[in-house]
Motif scaffolding. Structure first.
Motif, PDB file in Angstrom:
ATOM      1  N   UNK A 303       0.836  -1.208   0.000  1.00  0.00           N
ATOM      2  CA  UNK A 303       0.000   0.000   0.000  1.00  0.00           C
ATOM      3  C   UNK A 303       0.867   1.253   0.000  1.00  0.00           C
ATOM      4  N   UNK A 304       1.911   1.254   0.845  1.00  0.00           N
ATOM      5  CA  UNK A 304       2.758   2.448   0.971  1.00  0.00           C
ATOM      6  C   UNK A 304       3.639   2.639  -0.262  1.00  0.00           C
ATOM      7  N   UNK A 312       9.245   8.057  -0.720  1.00  0.00           N
ATOM      8  CA  UNK A 312       9.440   9.473  -0.404  1.00  0.00           C
ATOM      9  C   UNK A 312       9.453   9.778   1.099  1.00  0.00           C
ATOM     10  N   UNK A 313       9.018   8.817   1.936  1.00  0.00           N
ATOM     11  CA  UNK A 313       8.805   9.161   3.351  1.00  0.00           C
ATOM     12  C   UNK A 313       9.258   8.059   4.311  1.00  0.00           C
ATOM     13  N   UNK A 427       6.025  13.922  -7.719  1.00  0.00           N
ATOM     14  CA  UNK A 427       5.676  12.892  -8.692  1.00  0.00           C
ATOM     15  C   UNK A 427       4.485  13.371  -9.514  1.00  0.00           C
ATOM     16  N   UNK A 428       4.375  12.846 -10.721  1.00  0.00           N
ATOM     17  CA  UNK A 428       3.276  13.246 -11.588  1.00  0.00           C
ATOM     18  C   UNK A 428       3.739  14.161 -12.703  1.00  0.00           C
ATOM     19  N   UNK A 429       2.846  14.406 -13.649  1.00  0.00           N
ATOM     20  CA  UNK A 429       3.186  15.211 -14.822  1.00  0.00           C
ATOM     21  C   UNK A 429       3.121  16.704 -14.500  1.00  0.00           C
ATOM     22  N   UNK A 459       3.517  19.466  -1.089  1.00  0.00           N
ATOM     23  CA  UNK A 459       3.725  18.052  -0.785  1.00  0.00           C
ATOM     24  C   UNK A 459       4.231  17.353  -2.050  1.00  0.00           C
ATOM     25  N   UNK A 460       4.801  16.152  -1.901  1.00  0.00           N
ATOM     26  CA  UNK A 460       5.376  15.494  -3.085  1.00  0.00           C
ATOM     27  C   UNK A 460       4.301  15.075  -4.085  1.00  0.00           C
TER      28      UNK A 460
END
Length: 639
Positions: A303-304, A312-313, A427-429, A459-460
């Motif tokens: 899940x994480x 990231x954490x 993260x992400x576009x 936040x990331x």
């Protein structure tokens, strides 16, 4: 002709090149006197910088954050110069400006003592009186390293060697006989630093690593005016009296034990306060259409990994192994909330879905960072996650902003808002980030809410709106936040069926109002100095019989108050009434009822208010009506 565009959009024309300080004098002698540094084409520069081409110019004073930093950075150089004058053998490390002041680290064989600080302050005053000009000069890296070795400053050599590979000039600042490795910017001279105070000295490892040598750090602060320094020092003294750790112990609210560093224990009175806040939270969220959920405190690694937290954490997460599978105790509630969303098919008719969760989360904090309830390793996050369609973004964000505004105003907090944008570790576009950031900006603009942009602090997984509240001492705390997230719905493949019968991806809002309930209690404790408004007070009324013969009537009064839902205690000790009143005042109890012969005979109560003192007698029924009204209206009477 050189054209200089000022902050207000006006253009000032210069016949020839001149310094920023000269421009400031032409605009206003008062501005020149208050000026600290300048922003030229977006870059912070000294006032001595020469303008020789068209540019934008903003002259910054101590009221501007960058002006304040330059002012206090100059003060740190004055501190270092004073130390070198008094202790020539001491080696210099670093001396940056920080929130509310500055510090300088020194390598000294024996630690500084309080009497040393007095001598250093006296020498600093001499340096200020000398009004030494600060002059910048540069050296080639090899020459800079050679120079620093000659004057035996090994820590400066180390810093210089790190930059030598860039093959760029190394910047120094000189004031009188003192020279320091520094990129600046600085004030024009030492004479501007009129008011300063060395506040403490402590140990600090070089570069923050316990593998390195322990240095001596002197903390200090500085202001342009003595009156501003005095006000700040008075605020610090008041803050010490209001320290929630001290009041938490005195008022029997919470404790931190050696068996659980960073894991607070709430005592009965503290639980009453906490539960009252939670009851209020549930009331306003039910009113605003939220449903409450509860998700597991521990979930598996997969899940994480899906959520991105594992990458990231992870360093902040507590992990364990169950049946050969890695699990993590949740540092955040959002993945659990997402699983609830996925527990059944969703339609556009269901959206928006507002899910609230008072989830206990755990995050690993270094022991040196722990601080009462303000920085802990486990806390209750008053989370909510809103799942919505793209056209619902603005309305949902506005609804959250209005809710947060209502809560902060209830407690008497002022606040300001920051819009935090895409960080490097995201993260992400880019398209998603731009769309999310614009969604937050549009909501703030449509509400007419002033805000500042905090570049790179999102936040990331998405940009965010942060609410920084101001307490009764003028200190700011970051509590409420609204984060717009396109990434987790995509990573978890969330869907809803649209009006067109096709599958669509919802957009997600993460938001908190209190932030951490524990931390918010710490802030409230200091904001109110422990004198909570009556609706929050763990004990709302203290009954004080003067003698044993008054106990029977006292018990009847206590029963009536409890029947009306009022939190009451009886001080039945065989002590003088003055002693009982003083004790109740120290416990910050809103109302004290004194019961003696007269009160028994008339079946009234004599009322003493924490704020107003004696306010006369009243029937028990009328007193209950008054208190009930104050509780219902959540009246705040500041002490």
């Amino acid at each position: 002709m050189i054209k200089v565009t000022l902050k207000d959009g006006s253009v000032k024309e210069l016949e020839s090149a001149c310094s920023v300080f000269d421009v400031a004098k032409e605009i206003s002698p008062r501005l020149a006197k208050a000026a600290c540094v300048a922003k030229i084409d977006g870059e912070i520069k000294d006032l001595r910088t020469v303008i020789d081409s068209d540019c934008t110019l903003e002259i910054l004073t101590f009221d501007d954050e960058d002006g304040k930093k330059a002012f206090r950075h100059t003060a740190s150089h004055i501190l270092a110069q004073a130390v070198k004058r008094l202790y020539p053998e001491v080696k210099l490390a670093i001396g940056p400006a920080i929130d509310n002041g500055f510090y300088y680290d020194f390598d000294k064989d024996t630690p500084f003592m309080p009497e040393d600080l007095e001598a250093i302050e006296a020498e600093m005053k001499k340096i200020v009186k000398e009004d030494l000009k600060l002059e910048q000069f540069e050296m080639a890296p090899a020459d800079a390293i050679k120079y620093l070795k000659e004057i035996d400053e090994p820590y400066k050599v180390e810093l210089c060697e790190e930059h030598a590979g860039k093959n760029e000039p190394i910047s120094f600042y000189k004031q009188g006989e003192f020279t320091d490795l520094c990129a600046g910017p600085h004030l024009m001279s030492t004479g501007y630093v009129k008011a300063f105070k060395l506040t403490s000295c402590t140990g600090a490892y070089w570069r923050g690593s316990e593998k390195n040598k322990m240095l001596s750090r002197i903390y200090a602060t500085a202001f342009p005016k003595a009156s501003e320094l005095e006000a700040y020092l008075n605020m610090i003294e008041e803050a010490k009296k209001r320290d929630h750790r001290k009041l938490g112990k005195e008022l029997e609210l919470f404790t931190i034990m050696d068996e659980g560093p960073g894991f607070p224990f709430f005592l009965p009175k503290g639980m009453t306060l906490k539960n009252t806040l939670i009851d209020y939270w549930r009331q306003i969220h039910t009113r605003d259409g939220y449903v409450e959920i509860s998700t597991p405190i521990m979930l598996n690694r997969q899940l994480w990994e899906t959520s991105g937290h594992w990458d990231h954490y992870k360093e902040n997460m507590y992990t364990t192994v169950i049946d050969d599978t890695e699990f993590a105790i949740k540092p955040m509630n959002c993945p659990g909330g997402i699983l609830v969303y996925k527990s059944k098919p969703r339609s556009y008719r269901d959206l928006p879905i507002r899910m609230g969760e008072l989830g206990l989360v755990h995050r690993h904090e270094k022991s040196g960072a722990l601080h009462g309830l303000m920085r802990v390793r486990c806390f209750t996050q008053d989370d909510a996650h809103i799942f919505m369609t793209p056209d619902q973004i603005t309305d949902e964000i506005k609804g959250v902003v209005r809710l947060i505004d209502e809560v902060y105003k209830l407690f008497g907090f002022k606040y300001h808002v920051e819009l935090s944008t895409q960080p490097e570790d995201s993260m992400g576009s880019q398209e998603d980030w731009d769309m999310a950031t614009e969604g937050l900006r549009k909501a703030l603009d449509s509400l007419g809410l002033p805000y500042v942009v905090n570049e790179g602090d999102g936040a990331f997984y998405g940009p965010k709106i942060d609410f920084h509240l101001e307490d009764s001492l003028g200190r700011t705390w970051q509590c409420g936040t609204i984060q717009l997230d396109f990434q987790l719905p995509m990573r978890f493949e969330l869907e809803y069926t649209g009006a067109d019968g096709e599958k669509h991806r919802p957009i997600m809002i993460h938001r908190v109002v209190f932030g951490s309930i524990e931390r918010f209690i710490g802030i409230l404790t200091e904001h109110f100095a422990g004198a909570f408004p009556i609706w929050l007070a763990p004990v709302q009324v203290e009954l004080m019989p003067i003698a044993d013969r008054h106990n029977e009537f006292t018990s009847k009064v206590a029963a009536e108050l409890k029947k009306r839902g009022i939190r009451v205690e009886v001080d039945g000790r065989s002590e003088k009434i003055g002693f009982k009143i003083r004790e109740a005042q120290l416990q910050k109890i809103p109302y004290m009822l004194v019961i003696g012969d007269k009160e028994v005979e008339t079946e009234n109560v004599s009322i003493r208010c924490r704020k107003r003192g004696d306010i006369g007698t009243m029937s028990v029924s009328d007193f209950c009506d008054m208190v009930e009204k104050e509780i219902r209206e959540k009246t705040i009477i500041t002490d």
